[in-house]
Motif scaffolding. Structure first.
Motif: not given
Length: 202
Positions: A46-50
């Motif tokens: 998973q990747w978190r983009y902010i």
């Protein structure tokens, strides 16, 4: 500008950077600073983009649009994301000031802090935001196709006119190792050359 920093135990690393008007962003009737961060979890699944926006002048955006490849769909938006994302095309017209070509991506009501959790690894893509007063802002390379993302802790891999967006391209370029079928053909070719050489000697 991009930099490397540590993150929480759930995510292995964080890469942050920013775009501003005249340095990666083009705008009309709004002045803002976009700060982004992309993080990968320890399991590499998973990747978190902010996306954090500071409005420096003019009327704030009301809607934000993040460019992705057409292979991305709603199932790639995972739990933990800011609610309200939708997937589809945005088209030029009076409702989209400053947009000159159709662009595929993710739309959401603008907030100063927006998160997207996805199972798709990063690419370099574009951003478009607008308000009902005719103001808009977009990354300089919005109309170019998303390109492969190269992670570089020193920041030299950052593309000024783009922001990190979810795939579906892989995190790194595909390996140049030949496929098994290609290796078989190569071996047969070499075997044939050897047989022909032996016949000439005979």
């Amino acid at each position: 500008m991009a930099m490397f920093s540590s993150s929480s135990s759930a995510f292995a690393w964080a890469w942050t950077g920013s775009n501003s008007i005249g340095s990666g962003l083009t705008a009309s009737n709004v002045d803002l600073l976009m700060t982004w961060s992309v993080q990968e979890n320890n399991a590499h699944t998973q990747w978190r983009y902010i996306y954090a926006t500071s409005v420096l002048g003019g009327r704030p955006p009301e809607n934000m649009f993040v460019q992705v490849s057409p292979g991305f769909d709603a199932s790639d938006i995972l739990a933990g994301s800011t609610p309200g994302w939708s997937v589809g095309w945005e088209y030029p017209g009076s409702g989209n000031p400053g947009l000159f070509e159709p662009v595929y991506g993710l739309s959401i009501r603008w907030r100063p802090w927006i998160e997207l959790i996805s199972d798709q690894s990063p690419m370099w893509g574009g951003l478009y935001a607008k308000n009902s007063g005719g103001g808009f802002v977009h990354t300089d390379d919005l109309y170019d196709d998303p390109v492969a993302f190269f992670y570089d802790p020193s920041g030299h891999g950052a593309l000024v006119g783009r922001i990190p967006v979810p795939g579906p391209l892989p995190l790194l370029p595909p390996s140049s190792v030949p496929e098994p079928g290609s290796l078989v053909l190569l071996a047969l070719g070499l075997l044939g050359l050897g047989v022909a050489s032996q016949r000439r000697k005979g």
